[in-house]
Design a protein around this motif. Structure first.
Motif, PDB file in Angstrom:
ATOM      1  N   GLU A   1       0.792  -1.210   0.000  1.00 15.55           N
ATOM      2  CA  GLU A   1       0.000   0.000   0.000  1.00 15.55           C
ATOM      3  C   GLU A   1       0.825   1.261   0.000  1.00 15.55           C
ATOM      4  O   GLU A   1       0.427   2.288  -0.494  1.00 15.55           O
TER       5      GLU A   1
ATOM      6  N   ARG B   1       5.857   5.232   1.201  1.00 15.38           N
ATOM      7  CA  ARG B   1       6.490   6.143   2.150  1.00 15.38           C
ATOM      8  C   ARG B   1       7.190   5.394   3.270  1.00 15.38           C
ATOM      9  O   ARG B   1       8.129   5.886   3.858  1.00 15.38           O
TER      10      ARG B   1
ATOM     11  N   GLY C   1      -3.199  -6.892  10.242  1.00 21.17           N
ATOM     12  CA  GLY C   1      -2.005  -6.934   9.396  1.00 21.17           C
ATOM     13  C   GLY C   1      -1.047  -5.781   9.593  1.00 21.17           C
ATOM     14  O   GLY C   1      -0.375  -5.355   8.664  1.00 21.17           O
TER      15      GLY C   1
ATOM     16  N   PHE D   1       4.186  -2.033  12.816  1.00 15.98           N
ATOM     17  CA  PHE D   1       3.863  -0.618  12.647  1.00 15.98           C
ATOM     18  C   PHE D   1       3.306  -0.020  13.936  1.00 15.98           C
ATOM     19  O   PHE D   1       2.727   1.049  13.927  1.00 15.98           O
TER      20      PHE D   1
ATOM     21  N   ARG E   1       4.280   3.653  14.873  1.00 15.01           N
ATOM     22  CA  ARG E   1       4.089   4.748  13.922  1.00 15.01           C
ATOM     23  C   ARG E   1       2.949   5.657  14.370  1.00 15.01           C
ATOM     24  O   ARG E   1       1.948   5.190  14.883  1.00 15.01           O
ATOM     25  N   HIS E   2       3.148   6.942  14.110  1.00 16.11           N
ATOM     26  CA  HIS E   2       2.047   7.873  14.339  1.00 16.11           C
ATOM     27  C   HIS E   2       1.172   7.912  13.095  1.00 16.11           C
ATOM     28  O   HIS E   2       1.645   7.592  11.997  1.00 16.11           O
TER      29      HIS E   2
ATOM     30  N   HIS F   1       0.320  10.140  11.052  1.00 14.90           N
ATOM     31  CA  HIS F   1       0.817  10.843   9.860  1.00 14.90           C
ATOM     32  C   HIS F   1       1.900  10.051   9.143  1.00 14.90           C
ATOM     33  O   HIS F   1       2.284  10.395   8.032  1.00 14.90           O
ATOM     34  N   GLN F   2       2.383   8.996   9.769  1.00 11.50           N
ATOM     35  CA  GLN F   2       3.390   8.156   9.117  1.00 11.50           C
ATOM     36  C   GLN F   2       2.757   6.923   8.475  1.00 11.50           C
ATOM     37  O   GLN F   2       3.464   6.028   8.036  1.00 11.50           O
ATOM     38  N   LEU F   3       1.432   6.877   8.454  1.00  9.75           N
ATOM     39  CA  LEU F   3       0.739   5.720   7.881  1.00  9.75           C
ATOM     40  C   LEU F   3      -0.072   6.156   6.664  1.00  9.75           C
ATOM     41  O   LEU F   3      -0.511   7.292   6.573  1.00  9.75           O
ATOM     42  N   SER F   4      -0.287   5.224   5.741  1.00 11.12           N
ATOM     43  CA  SER F   4      -1.130   5.525   4.585  1.00 11.12           C
ATOM     44  C   SER F   4      -2.594   5.490   5.017  1.00 11.12           C
ATOM     45  O   SER F   4      -2.911   5.022   6.108  1.00 11.12           O
ATOM     46  N   GLY F   5      -3.465   5.972   4.133  1.00 15.68           N
ATOM     47  CA  GLY F   5      -4.888   5.987   4.454  1.00 15.68           C
ATOM     48  C   GLY F   5      -5.408   4.603   4.813  1.00 15.68           C
ATOM     49  O   GLY F   5      -6.141   4.429   5.793  1.00 15.68           O
ATOM     50  N   GLY F   6      -5.006   3.621   4.020  1.00 12.19           N
ATOM     51  CA  GLY F   6      -5.468   2.264   4.271  1.00 12.19           C
ATOM     52  C   GLY F   6      -5.006   1.748   5.618  1.00 12.19           C
ATOM     53  O   GLY F   6      -5.761   1.112   6.362  1.00 12.19           O
ATOM     54  N   MET F   7      -3.762   2.061   5.957  1.00 15.21           N
ATOM     55  CA  MET F   7      -3.226   1.616   7.246  1.00 15.21           C
ATOM     56  C   MET F   7      -3.930   2.322   8.393  1.00 15.21           C
ATOM     57  O   MET F   7      -4.192   1.730   9.444  1.00 15.21           O
ATOM     58  N   ARG F   8      -4.238   3.595   8.189  1.00 15.07           N
ATOM     59  CA  ARG F   8      -4.952   4.321   9.248  1.00 15.07           C
ATOM     60  C   ARG F   8      -6.311   3.679   9.515  1.00 15.07           C
ATOM     61  O   ARG F   8      -6.716   3.519  10.663  1.00 15.07           O
TER      62      ARG F   8
ATOM     63  N   ARG G   1      -7.090   0.663   9.011  1.00 14.14           N
ATOM     64  CA  ARG G   1      -6.847  -0.612   9.702  1.00 14.14           C
ATOM     65  C   ARG G   1      -6.698  -0.384  11.196  1.00 14.14           C
ATOM     66  O   ARG G   1      -7.224  -1.146  12.001  1.00 14.14           O
TER      67      ARG G   1
ATOM     68  N   THR H   1      -6.457  -0.481  -2.583  1.00 13.97           N
ATOM     69  CA  THR H   1      -6.442  -0.544  -1.125  1.00 13.97           C
ATOM     70  C   THR H   1      -7.822  -0.951  -0.616  1.00 13.97           C
ATOM     71  O   THR H   1      -7.966  -1.743   0.309  1.00 13.97           O
TER      72      THR H   1
END
Ligand SMILES: Nc1ncnc2c1ncn2[C@@H]1O[C@H](COP(=O)(O)OP(=O)(O)OP(=O)(O)O)[C@@H](O)[C@H]1O
Ligand SMILES: [Mg+2]
Lengths: 283, 273
Positions: free
Chosen positions: A12, A15, B130, B134, B137-138, B140-147, B149, B176
Motif C-alpha cells: 500500500e 512512504r 495486518g 507498525f 508509527r504515528h 501521519h506516518q501511515l497511509s490511508g489504508g493503514m490508518r 486498519r 487498497t
C-alpha cells in the motif's frame, strides 16, 4: 491475492520504505550542517557590513560605531559587572511575568474554551482587552503600581496573558470534531474526554501562544524599563543613549537580541519536544 | 434467528430553520424504518445521498434518539452510546498524538482493561489487521489504508458486539479498498461480529453484504432488502467477475437508479425554491 493480504502495508505504501537508518542519519546531519552554515554566513555578513560601513565612512561612526568597538565596550561592561546586573534584573522581571502568565492563562483558557457559557460571557471583555495594546496601558500600571518591580512584572504578565489565553481558548474550541464524535460514541466521561482528547490536541496551539508571549515579554519589558527604571537592559540602553555612550548602547542592544533569540530557541525546542507527533521530523 | 438489532417503526425528524424567518419546520430524514439484523450478520445499507444512512447509524450508535419508534439491541431499547457498539468513521478519527498502538489502547482504556493487558491486546489486534511492525508509527506516518486498519483494530479491541461502519473505505484508492474489503470479511468471519455497513459503492455492497438494504430517497424508507448468496467470499479470487455477482449488482443498481434520479429532482426543487 494471498500475497497481497499477507503484505498489505508494503503493497500500500511506499512512504514506509524509507532509506536505511545510518544513511538517513547521515543525510540529516549534513542537512543540519548546511542550514546551520547558512545561518552563520548570514549573520557573519551582517556583522562584516556593520564593521566595514562605519570605517569606510558610509555611515557616521559616531552614531553607528564599528562592530569591534561595540564588542570592546560589551567586554568592558561585562567585566565591570554592570552587564550581568542589568541582564539579571531584566530576566527576573520578564521571566516572572511570563511564567505567571503561562500559569494563569493556560488553565483559564482551558476553562473558558470548555464551558461555552463562560466563553459567551467573557468574549466581549476579551475582545476589548486584546485590542488594547499593553504599552498603551503602561502609564496606568505606573500610576497604580509605581515604578518598582511590581509594575514591570505586572505589565509583562498582562501582555503575555492575551496571546496565551486566546490561543488556548481557540485550541479547545477547534478540536477535531470527528475526535469528539469518537469520544461520544465510546461514551467517554467529560473528564476523560478532556484529559485524553481535548488537552493533548490543544498542545500545539497553546504552544504557539506561549511562543508569541515569549517574544512579547522581552519587548514589553524593555519598553517599560526605558520609561522608568533604575536597572535592566532597557534602562541600560536608554541611559547610554542619554549619556552619549553609543558603543555601550549597542552592546545593550545586542545582548537583548541574543537573549531574545535564545529564549525563542528554548521555546521552539520545547514545542518540538511536545508536538513531535505533529510535524514529520526533518520535513 | 432472533433479532440482534431491531428497528421498530423508527423515524427521525430534524428541526430546521426556515431561511429569512424565525420559524422552524420539521424535516423528516428517515421514516418508519422496520428492520431486523441477526446476530453475526453482515448487513449493508445503500441509498441515494442524503437519504438518511448516517442518521440511521447515529441512531444505532445512540448518538441521537429517534423521534418515533425504537431500536432494540438484544431486546433492550438503545438509550445512548456504549461500548457494546463500535464505530468506524470514514475520516478514521485517530488521535494524531498517539501511535498506532496507543490508538488501539485508547479504546481499551475506556473499558478498564488493566494496563499490562492493554498493550498485549492492542498488539494482538494490530496483528489481526495486518499491522505488525507498525505499532510505533504515528498516524501521519501511515497511509490511508493503514490508518483505517488501525481504526478497525481499535473498534474491535474493546470487543463490541456490533460494528458500525459509515463509508469506511470511501476515501481509499480502488486497490487498497479491495484489499481492505477482503480483510474485513476475513475479520468478520474470525470474530463473528454483527456488522452494519454503509456504502455508496454497489460493488462493495454486493461483495460484503449478506443482505443489502436499499433505502428510498428522502425521507429514507426501506425500499427492498436483497439477500446476497455468494457462498464463502474469502475463498474465491475472482468473485467480482462472476455472473452471479453481476446479477446482484444489476439488481441493486436497478433499485437505486430510480431513487437517485428522484433524489436529484428533489435537490433541484430545493435549490429552485
Ligand atoms: N443534525 C441535523 N440537523 C438537520 N438536518 C440534518 C441533521 N443531520 C442530518 N440532517 C439531514 O438529514 C438528511 C439525511 O442525512 P444523512 O447524513 O443521514 O444522509 P446520508 O444518507 O448519510 O447521506 P450521504 O450518503 O451523503 O452521507 C440530510 O438531508 C441531512 O441534511
Ligand atoms: Mg452519510
Amino acid at each position: 491475492m494471498t500475497a497481497l493480504l499477507e503484505t498489505p502495508p508494503q503493497a500500500e505504501d511506499r512512504r514506509t520504505s524509507a532509506p536505511s537508518r545510518p544513511q538517513r542519519t547521515l543525510a540529516r546531519i549534513l542537512d543540519a550542517l548546511l542550514t546551520g552554515a547558512g545561518k552563520v554566513v548570514a549573520i557573519a555578513v551582517l556583522l562584516a557590513v556593520w564593521e566595514v560601513a562605519p570605517k569606510l565612512g558610509l555611515v557616521d561612526s559616531t552614531f553607528l560605531p564599528p562592530f569591534s568597538t561595540v564588542l570592546e565596550s560589551w567586554w568592558d561592561l561585562a567585566l565591570s559587572g554592570k552587564l550581568l546586573d542589568n541582564t539579571w534584573a531584566s530576566l527576573v522581571r520578564s521571566l516572572s511575568g511570563f511564567g505567571l502568565a503561562v500559569a494563569a492563562a493556560v488553565p483559564l483558557g482551558l476553562l473558558i474554551g470548555w464551558y461555552k457559557p463562560v466563553a459567551t460571557l467573557l468574549s466581549p471583555l476579551l475582545e476589548v482587552f486584546r485590542n488594547t495594546a499593553a504599552l498603551a496601558l503602561l502609564p496606568v500600571f505606573v500610576l497604580l503600581l509605581g515604578i518598582g518591580e511590581t509594575s514591570k512584572i505586572a505589565i509583562v504578565f498582562y501582555a503575555c496573558t492575551w496571546p496565551i489565553l486566546l490561543n488556548t481558548i481557540s485550541a479547545v474550541r477547534t478540536v477535531d470534531p470527528t475526535l469528539l464524535r469518537l469520544a461520544r460514541s465510546m461514551d467517554l466521561s467529560g473528564f476523560r474526554l478532556f484529559q485524553k482528547v481535548i488537552l493533548p490536541s490543544s498542545v500545539p496551539t497553546v504552544f504557539t501562544g506561549i511562543r508569541l508571549a515569549g517574544a512579547l515579554s522581552i519587548l514589553v519589558l524593555v519598553a517599560a524599563e526605558m520609561v522608568g527604571a533604575k536597572a535592566g537592559l532597557g534602562y541600560l540602553i536608554n541611559a547610554s543613549q542619554y549619556n552619549f555612550a553609543i558603543p555601550q548602547m549597542y552592546a545593550g542592544i545586542i545582548t537583548l537580541s541574543a537573549i531574545g533569540v535564545l529564549f525563542n530557541q528554548v521555546l521552539v525546542a520545547l514545542e518540538r519536544r511536545f508536538t513531535s507527533w505533529r510535524v514529520p521530523v526533518g520535513a | 434467528m432472533s433479532a440482534h438489532i431491531a428497528f421498530r417503526g423508527v423515524s427521525k425528524r430534524f428541526e430546521v430553520k426556515v431561511r429569512g424567518s424565525r420559524q422552524h419546520t420539521e424535516f423528516t430524514a428517515v421514516d418508519g424504518i422496520d428492520l431486523d439484523v441477526g446476530r453475526g450478520e453482515f448487513v449493508v445499507l445503500v441509498g441515494p445521498s442524503g437519504c438518511g444512512k448516517s442518521t440511521l447509524l447515529d441512531l444505532l450508535g445512540g448518538l441521537t434518539a429517534p423521534s418515533e419508534g425504537e431500536i432494540l439491541l438484544d431486546g433492550r431499547p438503545i438509550t445512548g452510546p456504549g461500548l457494546d457498539r463500535g464505530t468506524v468513521f470514514q475520516q478514521y478519527a485517530l488521535l494524531p498524538w498517539r501511535t498506532a498502538q496507543g490508538n488501539v489502547e485508547f479504546g481499551l482504556e475506556a473499558t478498564g482493561v488493566p494496563r499490562r493487558r492493554r498493550a498485549e491486546r492492542a498488539r494482538e489486534f494490530l496483528d489481526l489487521v495486518g499491522l505488525t511492525g507498525f505499532e510505533d508509527r504515528h498516524p501521519h506516518q501511515l497511509s490511508g489504508g493503514m490508518r483505517q486498519r488501525v481504526a478497525i483494530a481499535r473498534s474491535l479491541a474493546y470487543d463490541p458486539q456490533v460494528l458500525l461502519m459509515d463509508e469506511p473505505f470511501a476515501a481509499l484508492d480502488a486497490q487498497t479498498r479491495e484489499s481492505l474489503q477482503d480483510e474485513l470479511l476475513r475479520i468478520w468471519q474470525r470474530t463473528g461480529k454483527t456488522v452494519v455497513f454503509i456504502t455508496h459503492s454497489i460493488d462493495e455492497a454486493v461483495h460484503l453484504g449478506q443482505r443489502v438494504v436499499v433505502l428510498t430517497s428522502r425521507p429514507g424508507r426501506v425500499k427492498e432488502v436483497v439477500p446476497i448468496d455468494l457462498g464463502d467470499r474469502t475463498r474465491q479470487d475472482d468473485l467480482r467477475s462472476s455472473t452471479e455477482f453481476a446479477r446482484y449488482r444489476h439488481r441493486i443498481w436497478d433499485l437505486l437508479h430510480d431513487e437517485v434520479s428522484r433524489a436529484q429532482l428533489q435537490e433541484k426543487e430545493v435549490v429552485g425554491a
